[in-house]
Design a protein around this motif. Structure first.
Motif, short mmCIF file in Angstrom:
data_model
loop_
_atom_site.label_atom_id
_atom_site.label_comp_id
_atom_site.label_asym_id
_atom_site.label_seq_id
_atom_site.Cartn_x
_atom_site.Cartn_y
_atom_site.Cartn_z
N SER A 146 7.92 -7.95 -6.35
CA SER A 146 7.68 -7.50 -7.72
C SER A 146 6.72 -6.31 -7.75
CB SER A 146 7.16 -8.65 -8.58
OG SER A 146 5.89 -9.07 -8.15
N ARG B 133 8.82 -3.35 -6.79
CA ARG B 133 9.67 -2.99 -7.92
C ARG B 133 8.85 -2.26 -9.00
NH1 ARG B 133 13.09 -7.48 -9.19
NH2 ARG B 133 14.49 -6.47 -7.76
N ALA B 134 7.62 -2.73 -9.26
CA ALA B 134 6.76 -2.06 -10.24
C ALA B 134 6.37 -0.67 -9.75
CB ALA B 134 5.52 -2.90 -10.50
N LEU C 260 8.17 1.27 -7.90
CA LEU C 260 9.35 2.12 -8.04
C LEU C 260 9.59 2.51 -9.49
CD1 LEU C 260 11.80 0.42 -5.54
CD2 LEU C 260 10.65 2.60 -5.27
N ASP C 261 9.15 1.68 -10.43
CA ASP C 261 9.33 1.98 -11.85
C ASP C 261 8.37 3.02 -12.36
OD1 ASP C 261 11.41 0.21 -12.01
OD2 ASP C 261 10.21 -1.44 -12.82
N ILE C 262 7.31 3.31 -11.60
CA ILE C 262 6.29 4.27 -12.06
C ILE C 262 6.85 5.67 -12.09
CG2 ILE C 262 4.09 5.33 -11.46
CD1 ILE C 262 3.15 2.63 -10.52
#
Length: 184
Positions: A176, A179-180, A182-184
């Motif tokens: 997680s 994943r966070a 990569l979302d930035i």
């Protein structure tokens, strides 16, 4: 980040295999004659710290960095870039790295997780139970059973389950966070 996922995955794999060995012991607790004609021998999983050469989930990009123990690290363990420390710009984050002990085969600090080095068989005689009508009874009427204590095996099974769950939680948390990132 990937290293922590690899370490957790190695722990998951090792504990799954440990649970299988324990289940085998419980299932064969009353087997008085195996394929070799002898009672079942209790088995125990032998674990050791994985090295760069023996790790399940190691690759060249997961090798330890050659930086000091308090060096600044960037994303995924790479060295942080030299960026100016301004109010509105990115800043390097100092991440402490746990020191590892050096052994003859390289680092021994668990930085590559765990690996199964083998399965050991109990060399004990087993327990004798007086059952004169049993087909495997000796001349005195005693039957040799495996030296498997089901209560102890169940405790080991619960221990392996808890360690498995802890490694799964670490893997999920690392996933997680990745994943966070990569979302930035």
């Amino acid at each position: 980040m990937f290293r922590s996922m690899g370490i957790a995955a190695s722990g998951i794999a090792a504990q799954r295999q440990r649970m299988e060995v324990i289940a085998q012991n419980i299932a064969n607790a009353d087997v008085t004659r195996g394929t070799d004609g002898q009672p079942y021998k209790r088995r125990e999983l032998v674990l050791e710290t994985a090295t760069a050469q023996t790790a399940l989930f190691a690759s060249d990009n997961l090798a330890p960095q050659s930086m000091g123990s308090n060096a600044a690290r960037g994303v995924f363990g790479s060295p942080a870039l030299d960026v100016p420390l301004s109010e509105d710009g990115p800043r390097p984050i100092a991440v402490p790295v746990l020191p590892t002990q050096r052994g003859k085969n390289g680092p021994r600090g668990g930085e590559y997780g765990v690996r199964v080095s083998g399965i050991a068989e109990d060399q004990g005689e087993g327990r004798l139970v007086y059952e004169p009508g049993h087909p495997d009874a000796n001349a005195e009427g005693y039957v040799r059973y495996p030296d498997v204590d089901t209560t102890q095996e169940l405790v080991k099974l619960l221990d392996a389950k808890r360690i498995y769950e802890a490694n799964a939680a670490v893997f999920t948390a690392a996933k997680s966070m990745l994943r966070a990132a990569l979302d930035i």
